[in-house]
Design a protein around this motif. Structure first.
Motif, PDB file in Angstrom:
ATOM      1  N   VAL A  12      55.743  38.759  40.365  1.00  0.00           N
ATOM      2  CA  VAL A  12      54.517  38.259  39.752  1.00  0.00           C
ATOM      3  C   VAL A  12      53.809  39.418  39.064  1.00  0.00           C
ATOM      4  CG1 VAL A  12      53.134  38.624  41.839  1.00  0.00           C
ATOM      5  CG2 VAL A  12      52.435  36.881  40.185  1.00  0.00           C
ATOM      6  N   GLN A  13      53.070  39.101  38.026  1.00  0.00           N
ATOM      7  CA  GLN A  13      52.296  40.135  37.339  1.00  0.00           C
ATOM      8  C   GLN A  13      51.025  40.457  38.120  1.00  0.00           C
ATOM      9  OE1 GLN A  13      51.672  38.728  33.312  1.00  0.00           O
ATOM     10  NE2 GLN A  13      53.455  39.883  32.594  1.00  0.00           N
ATOM     11  N   ALA A  14      50.523  41.658  37.913  1.00  0.00           N
ATOM     12  CA  ALA A  14      49.271  42.048  38.541  1.00  0.00           C
ATOM     13  C   ALA A  14      48.179  41.043  38.203  1.00  0.00           C
ATOM     14  CB  ALA A  14      48.867  43.448  38.095  1.00  0.00           C
ATOM     15  N   GLY A  15      47.392  40.686  39.224  1.00  0.00           N
ATOM     16  CA  GLY A  15      46.359  39.682  39.059  1.00  0.00           C
ATOM     17  C   GLY A  15      46.807  38.281  39.404  1.00  0.00           C
ATOM     18  N   GLY A  16      48.099  38.117  39.589  1.00  0.00           N
ATOM     19  CA  GLY A  16      48.651  36.803  39.904  1.00  0.00           C
ATOM     20  C   GLY A  16      48.565  36.466  41.382  1.00  0.00           C
ATOM     21  N   SER A  17      49.158  35.329  41.732  1.00  0.00           N
ATOM     22  CA  SER A  17      49.096  34.820  43.100  1.00  0.00           C
ATOM     23  C   SER A  17      50.476  34.401  43.578  1.00  0.00           C
ATOM     24  CB  SER A  17      48.156  33.616  43.188  1.00  0.00           C
ATOM     25  OG  SER A  17      46.838  33.957  42.824  1.00  0.00           O
TER      26      SER A  17
END
Length: 121
Positions: A12-17
Protein backbone atom coordinates in the motif's frame (compact mmCIF):
# COMPACT_ATOMS: atom_id res chain seq x y z
CA UNK A 1 -4.25 -28.49 18.06
CA UNK A 2 -4.83 -24.79 17.56
CA UNK A 3 -4.18 -22.76 14.43
CA UNK A 4 -4.04 -19.00 13.90
CA UNK A 5 -4.42 -17.90 10.30
CA UNK A 6 -3.74 -14.31 9.28
CA UNK A 7 -4.89 -12.49 6.17
CA UNK A 8 -5.07 -8.97 4.78
CA UNK A 9 -1.45 -7.98 4.31
CA UNK A 10 -0.13 -6.45 1.11
CA UNK A 11 1.45 -3.45 -0.57
CA UNK A 12 0.00 0.00 0.00
CA UNK A 13 1.13 3.56 -0.56
CA UNK A 14 1.93 5.84 2.35
CA UNK A 15 -1.26 7.29 3.78
CA UNK A 16 -3.27 4.25 2.79
CA UNK A 17 -5.09 1.67 4.87
CA UNK A 18 -5.08 -2.07 5.39
CA UNK A 19 -7.11 -4.38 7.61
CA UNK A 20 -5.51 -7.50 9.00
CA UNK A 21 -7.52 -10.46 10.26
CA UNK A 22 -6.49 -13.44 12.36
CA UNK A 23 -8.82 -16.37 12.91
CA UNK A 24 -8.15 -18.95 15.61
CA UNK A 25 -9.49 -22.47 15.24
CA UNK A 26 -9.06 -25.92 16.69
CA UNK A 27 -9.22 -27.23 20.24
CA UNK A 28 -10.13 -23.93 21.87
CA UNK A 29 -12.01 -23.66 25.15
CA UNK A 30 -11.48 -19.95 25.61
CA UNK A 31 -9.26 -17.11 24.40
CA UNK A 32 -7.80 -14.54 26.76
CA UNK A 33 -5.70 -11.74 25.28
CA UNK A 34 -5.13 -11.41 21.55
CA UNK A 35 -2.34 -9.31 20.12
CA UNK A 36 -0.59 -8.14 16.99
CA UNK A 37 3.19 -8.02 16.80
CA UNK A 38 5.45 -6.93 13.97
CA UNK A 39 9.01 -7.53 12.95
CA UNK A 40 10.87 -5.37 10.48
CA UNK A 41 14.10 -6.56 8.82
CA UNK A 42 17.01 -6.38 11.23
CA UNK A 43 14.79 -5.43 14.15
CA UNK A 44 13.30 -7.26 17.11
CA UNK A 45 9.68 -8.30 17.13
CA UNK A 46 7.59 -5.66 18.88
CA UNK A 47 4.11 -5.62 20.35
CA UNK A 48 1.87 -3.35 18.28
CA UNK A 49 -1.54 -3.75 19.92
CA UNK A 50 -3.28 -5.94 22.46
CA UNK A 51 -6.91 -6.56 23.32
CA UNK A 52 -8.12 -8.43 26.39
CA UNK A 53 -11.10 -10.76 26.53
CA UNK A 54 -13.04 -7.88 28.05
CA UNK A 55 -12.17 -5.51 25.24
CA UNK A 56 -9.51 -3.35 26.88
CA UNK A 57 -6.82 -2.25 24.45
CA UNK A 58 -3.22 -1.08 24.47
CA UNK A 59 -1.05 0.24 21.66
CA UNK A 60 2.60 1.01 21.09
CA UNK A 61 3.05 4.78 20.97
CA UNK A 62 4.05 4.82 17.31
CA UNK A 63 0.63 3.58 16.14
CA UNK A 64 -1.70 5.34 18.58
CA UNK A 65 -4.40 7.22 16.72
CA UNK A 66 -3.72 5.33 13.49
CA UNK A 67 -4.30 1.64 14.29
CA UNK A 68 -7.33 0.04 15.92
CA UNK A 69 -7.45 -3.49 17.32
CA UNK A 70 -10.79 -5.26 17.71
CA UNK A 71 -12.08 -8.78 18.12
CA UNK A 72 -15.13 -10.88 17.39
CA UNK A 73 -15.34 -13.43 20.18
CA UNK A 74 -18.03 -15.43 18.41
CA UNK A 75 -15.66 -15.95 15.48
CA UNK A 76 -12.44 -16.23 17.55
CA UNK A 77 -11.04 -13.53 15.31
CA UNK A 78 -8.92 -10.45 15.97
CA UNK A 79 -8.56 -7.55 13.58
CA UNK A 80 -6.08 -4.72 13.11
CA UNK A 81 -7.33 -1.71 11.18
CA UNK A 82 -4.32 0.27 10.02
CA UNK A 83 -4.86 3.80 8.72
CA UNK A 84 -2.46 6.57 7.68
CA UNK A 85 0.22 3.97 7.04
CA UNK A 86 3.85 5.05 6.95
CA UNK A 87 6.90 3.40 5.36
CA UNK A 88 8.18 2.65 8.86
CA UNK A 89 5.13 0.41 9.39
CA UNK A 90 6.62 -2.01 6.87
CA UNK A 91 7.09 -5.37 8.59
CA UNK A 92 5.81 -8.90 8.92
CA UNK A 93 2.78 -8.77 11.20
CA UNK A 94 2.03 -11.70 13.50
CA UNK A 95 -1.04 -12.40 15.57
CA UNK A 96 -0.80 -13.97 18.99
CA UNK A 97 -3.42 -15.46 21.26
CA UNK A 98 -3.39 -16.74 24.83
CA UNK A 99 -5.64 -19.78 24.82
CA UNK A 100 -7.10 -22.36 27.15
CA UNK A 101 -7.38 -25.57 25.18
CA UNK A 102 -10.14 -28.14 25.41
CA UNK A 103 -7.70 -30.45 27.17
CA UNK A 104 -7.50 -27.93 30.00
CA UNK A 105 -4.11 -26.39 29.28
CA UNK A 106 -4.42 -22.74 30.29
CA UNK A 107 -2.38 -19.77 29.19
CA UNK A 108 -0.90 -21.41 26.11
CA UNK A 109 0.49 -18.90 23.59
CA UNK A 110 -0.07 -19.54 19.91
CA UNK A 111 1.28 -17.58 16.95
CA UNK A 112 0.13 -17.06 13.41
CA UNK A 113 2.43 -17.56 10.44
CA UNK A 114 2.78 -13.85 9.71
CA UNK A 115 1.59 -11.60 6.93
CA UNK A 116 3.74 -9.06 5.08
CA UNK A 117 2.77 -5.40 5.12
CA UNK A 118 4.76 -3.13 2.82
CA UNK A 119 4.19 0.63 2.74
CA UNK A 120 5.76 2.49 -0.16
CA UNK A 121 6.73 6.15 0.05
Amino acid sequence: QVQLVESGGGLVQAGGSLRLSCAASGRILSINAMSWYRQAPGKQRELVALITSGGSTNYVDSVKGRFTISRDNAKNTVYLQMNSLKPEDTAVYYCNAVITTTSGRAGVIFWGQGTQVTVSS
